[in-house]
Design a protein around this motif. Structure first.
Motif, PDB file in Angstrom:
ATOM      1  N   ASP A   1      -8.238  -3.212   1.330  1.00 21.51           N
ATOM      2  CA  ASP A   1      -8.518  -3.722  -0.015  1.00 21.51           C
ATOM      3  C   ASP A   1      -7.475  -4.748  -0.444  1.00 21.51           C
ATOM      4  O   ASP A   1      -7.805  -5.758  -1.072  1.00 21.51           O
TER       5      ASP A   1
ATOM      6  N   ALA B   1       0.870  -1.175   0.000  1.00 19.86           N
ATOM      7  CA  ALA B   1       0.000   0.000   0.000  1.00 19.86           C
ATOM      8  C   ALA B   1       0.907   1.225   0.000  1.00 19.86           C
ATOM      9  O   ALA B   1       1.872   1.274   0.767  1.00 19.86           O
TER      10      ALA B   1
ATOM     11  N   TRP C   1      -4.350   6.699  -2.765  1.00 18.15           N
ATOM     12  CA  TRP C   1      -3.508   5.579  -2.363  1.00 18.15           C
ATOM     13  C   TRP C   1      -3.589   4.487  -3.422  1.00 18.15           C
ATOM     14  O   TRP C   1      -4.598   4.334  -4.100  1.00 18.15           O
ATOM     15  N   TRP C   2      -2.510   3.721  -3.540  1.00 14.51           N
ATOM     16  CA  TRP C   2      -2.431   2.576  -4.445  1.00 14.51           C
ATOM     17  C   TRP C   2      -2.160   1.339  -3.591  1.00 14.51           C
ATOM     18  O   TRP C   2      -1.500   1.415  -2.570  1.00 14.51           O
ATOM     19  N   TRP C   3      -2.696   0.202  -4.007  1.00 13.01           N
ATOM     20  CA  TRP C   3      -2.382  -1.064  -3.354  1.00 13.01           C
ATOM     21  C   TRP C   3      -2.174  -2.135  -4.422  1.00 13.01           C
ATOM     22  O   TRP C   3      -2.665  -2.002  -5.547  1.00 13.01           O
TER      23      TRP C   3
ATOM     24  N   SER D   1      -4.546  -5.205  -8.196  1.00 12.06           N
ATOM     25  CA  SER D   1      -4.139  -3.904  -7.656  1.00 12.06           C
ATOM     26  C   SER D   1      -5.286  -2.913  -7.797  1.00 12.06           C
ATOM     27  O   SER D   1      -6.262  -3.168  -8.504  1.00 12.06           O
ATOM     28  N   SER D   2      -5.108  -1.786  -7.146  1.00 14.18           N
ATOM     29  CA  SER D   2      -6.116  -0.729  -7.246  1.00 14.18           C
ATOM     30  C   SER D   2      -6.202  -0.189  -8.668  1.00 14.18           C
ATOM     31  O   SER D   2      -7.208   0.423  -9.032  1.00 14.18           O
TER      32      SER D   2
ATOM     33  N   ALA E   1      -6.561   1.230   1.738  1.00 17.80           N
ATOM     34  CA  ALA E   1      -5.656   0.531   0.814  1.00 17.80           C
ATOM     35  C   ALA E   1      -5.231  -0.816   1.393  1.00 17.80           C
ATOM     36  O   ALA E   1      -5.235  -1.834   0.691  1.00 17.80           O
TER      37      ALA E   1
ATOM     38  N   VAL F   1      -9.007   4.996  -3.895  1.00 20.49           N
ATOM     39  CA  VAL F   1      -8.699   4.652  -2.511  1.00 20.49           C
ATOM     40  C   VAL F   1      -8.102   5.903  -1.881  1.00 20.49           C
ATOM     41  O   VAL F   1      -7.111   6.432  -2.379  1.00 20.49           O
TER      42      VAL F   1
END
Length: 99
Positions: free
Chosen positions: A83, A43, A51-53, A66-67, A80, A74
């Protein structure tokens, strides 16, 4: 499972059980990672409120989810991580069990 209903070591590694959760390391407010059951969960705060995960297979390095594959943004580290954990759990539950 075996006749004794005890999972093998390989099955226990790949299939989550109740109460089993990833342990996140790093800065939870910026960039963090969890190694869990052969998966790497990440994350990362990107910019502004986004945010990215991602979830990757540690053995192959292949990204599983992934996001980037979702339309919803997110907007917190907690979301994140949640998820990423949900995606990892779904992936592990779909893996074939040993017989």
């Amino acid at each position: 499972m075996s006749g004794h209903d005890v999972p093998s070591a390989a099955e226990a590694l790949r299939h989550p059980t109740q109460g089993d959760r990833p342990v996140w390391t790093g800065d939870l407010n910026d960039d963090c990672t969890a190694m869990w059951r052969g998966l790497m969960l990440r994350a990362e705060w990107m910019n502004g409120r986004i945010w990215w995960w991602a979830v990757s297979d540690m053995a192959t390095g292949q990204e599983i989810d992934s996001s980037n594959n979702r339309s919803a943004l997110v907007t917190s580290g907690m979301a994140a991580r949640r998820d990423a954990e949900a995606s990892a759990t779904r992936h592990l539950k779909w893996l074939p069990r040993e017989t």
